[in-house]
Design an enzyme around this catalytic site. Structure first.
Site, PDB file in Angstrom:
ATOM      1  N   GLY A 127       0.825  -1.207   0.000  1.00 60.68           N
ATOM      2  CA  GLY A 127       0.000   0.000   0.000  1.00 60.68           C
ATOM      3  C   GLY A 127       0.854   1.249   0.000  1.00 60.68           C
ATOM      4  O   GLY A 127       2.066   1.176  -0.230  1.00 60.68           O
ATOM      5  N   ASN A 128       0.229   2.392   0.224  1.00 54.96           N
ATOM      6  CA  ASN A 128       0.991   3.638   0.341  1.00 54.96           C
ATOM      7  C   ASN A 128       0.321   4.525   1.387  1.00 54.96           C
ATOM      8  O   ASN A 128      -0.687   4.147   1.977  1.00 54.96           O
ATOM      9  CB  ASN A 128       1.110   4.328  -1.028  1.00 54.96           C
ATOM     10  CG  ASN A 128      -0.247   4.704  -1.575  1.00 54.96           C
ATOM     11  OD1 ASN A 128      -0.946   5.531  -1.014  1.00 54.96           O
ATOM     12  ND2 ASN A 128      -0.626   4.076  -2.689  1.00 54.96           N
ATOM     13  N   ARG A 129       0.883   5.702   1.609  1.00 56.25           N
ATOM     14  CA  ARG A 129       0.463   6.508   2.761  1.00 56.25           C
ATOM     15  C   ARG A 129      -0.701   7.446   2.471  1.00 56.25           C
ATOM     16  O   ARG A 129      -1.041   8.294   3.295  1.00 56.25           O
ATOM     17  CB  ARG A 129       1.673   7.292   3.285  1.00 56.25           C
ATOM     18  CG  ARG A 129       2.703   6.386   3.943  1.00 56.25           C
ATOM     19  CD  ARG A 129       3.982   7.130   4.265  1.00 56.25           C
ATOM     20  NE  ARG A 129       3.737   8.509   4.614  1.00 56.25           N
ATOM     21  CZ  ARG A 129       4.532   9.520   4.290  1.00 56.25           C
ATOM     22  NH1 ARG A 129       5.611   9.296   3.581  1.00 56.25           N
ATOM     23  NH2 ARG A 129       4.237  10.743   4.673  1.00 56.25           N
TER      24      ARG A 129
END
Ligand code: PMT
Length: 398
Positions: free
Chosen positions: A205-207
């Site tokens: 995932g990412n932030r």
């Protein structure tokens, strides 16, 4: 759209009645002629004097103390809009059942104007099947429901049931009356970071928090657009925004593809993963089996696909999350993805991009012109992006 329009503001008996004072003031500020109708129960929380002082005419509370022979029909027939904030479970039920047991419900039954109800009550009451059935029935009949939001309730409880914010209620009034500079436009926004599963419990995932994309959707709705938000962030959206929840890039691509033909404006604020695991393990990978080799494959580039099939009259906006050569990299994406506008953010700068409440961006148009939007809250950035979209669209029709 509120200027010069006659709005009946119904207030029923819950603690959120104090917020109706702010709704009243904002409606008057927007130029509406406001006639307050207070139920007898609401007088346990607010007074007629407050509303009479702020509104366009004195507040009414009863069918029987008016100089007019038939106050409910006079109010109902003259109204351009009736908004009930807060709407208690009793008022919702009486309106759904057609029981005119006070001036407010009688007015609701005597009007052909559009009606907005803004329920507010404790979570247990809001979730009652009887209440939900009444709300569903009213929706079916064309009543606009500004859903309650989650937050602190009377007595210190926390949950869904809080009256929507006065600004959102007034925006809904404006929208229902056909107002706002984005009225008539269908806007599709994406938000949040996609999650690409490795196994049933792990993902890449990412932030991205979804804050910027949700701010865009909320702002577009407040300005009268019909908004669909495809999001992977579990955040609330403003009343009136259609929310489509997704998790992966593939799900986001499918949700966007199903809606993109109808959209006049598409804004891709989501941080879509560029790669995903080629194979997803059926069972949780076990530590004891050693370090797994996760082979990645590219995800579809949703924005490039939209650019390739962009129809005349559609405005396509991308975002670029960069850490160096921000403007040059973003300009390359405008050309390669056939965009009208790209919103470039230097996500390595303090307070900018992922997770922050603020952002600072450069708006780059396809013709090479640029506008710098300095650090501001994400709603203000959303406002600047949508202003640029409107400007592009008005240039295109000149
Ligand atoms: O969500 P927040 O915490 O509020 O943070 C906001 C943000 C930093 C996520 C937002 O401001 C932002 O920059 N969003 C775009 C992030 C991104 O993916 O940038 P990119 O440069 O990798 O992609 C360029 C564009 O292509 C983006 O519009 C992206 O949505 C789109 N894209 C990317 C990859 C892919 N497979 N499909 C796409 O459609």
């Amino acid at each position: 759209m509120l200027r010069g329009r006659r709005v009946v503001l119904g207030v029923s008996g819950g603690i959120a009645a104090y917020k109706a004072i702010e709704v009243c003031r904002r409606l008057v500020d927007a130029g509406a002629f406001v006639s307050p109708v207070l139920t007898p129960d609401s007088l346990h929380f607010v007074t007629t004097q407050t509303f009479s002082a702020l509104a366009s005419e004195p507040a009414r509370t009863s069918l029987w103390d008016s100089p007019e022979p038939s106050p409910h029909t006079a109010l109902g027939q003259r109204a351009d809009l009736v908004v009930v904030a807060p709407a208690t479970a009793r008022v919702l039920a009486a309106y759904a059942m057609g029981m005119s047991d006070d001036l407010l419900v009688a007015t609701l039954l005597a009007t052909r104007a559009p009606v907005i109800v803004c329920p507010a009550m404790h979570t247990e009451m809001w979730e009652q099947p009887a209440v939900q059935a009444n709300v569903a029935l009213l929706r079916e009949r064309g009543v606009t429901v500004v859903d309650p939001v989650a937050g602190m309730l009377a007595g210190g409880d926390v949950g869904v049931g809080r009256l929507a914010e006065p600004a959102d209620i007034v925006a809904a009034c404006d929208r229902v009356l056909g107002g706002g500079d984005l009225a008539g436009l269908r806007v599709l926004v994406t938000a949040g970071g996609t999650r690409e599963p490795i196994d049933p419990v792990r993902y890449i995932g990412n932030r991205s928090s979804g804050k910027q994309g949700h701010a865009l959707a909320d702002e577009a709705a407040a300005r009268g657009a019909e908004v669909t938000l495809v999001t992977s962030a579990g955040r609330p959206a403003a009343p009136g925004v259609e929310v489509v929840s997704v998790e992966t890039a593939a799900q986001m691509e499918a949700a966007v593809a199903a809606r993109s033909d109808d959209a006049d404006v598409i804004v891709m604020a989501a941080a879509v993963a560029d790669f995903r695991p080629k194979a997803v393990a059926d069972d949780k990978l076990k530590k004891g089996d050693g370090v797994p080799e996760v082979v990645l494959e590219p995800t579809p580039d949703i924005l490039a696909g939209l650019g390739a099939r962009k129809r005349p009259g559609q405005t396509l906006v991308g975002f670029a999350a960069e850490t160096s050569d921000v403007v040059a990299n973003a300009a390359e994406k405008v050309r390669r993805k056939n965009l009208d506008l790209i919103v470039a953010n230097d996500v390595s700068a303090p307070g900018v991009g992922f997770e922050h409440d603020t952002n600072a961006v450069v708006l780059l148009r396809e013709d090479g012109s640029r506008e710098d939007v300095p650090l501001a809250d994400k709603r203000a950035v959303a406002r600047a992006v949508l202003d640029a979209v409107l400007d592009l669209r008005s240039q295109a029709t000149r």
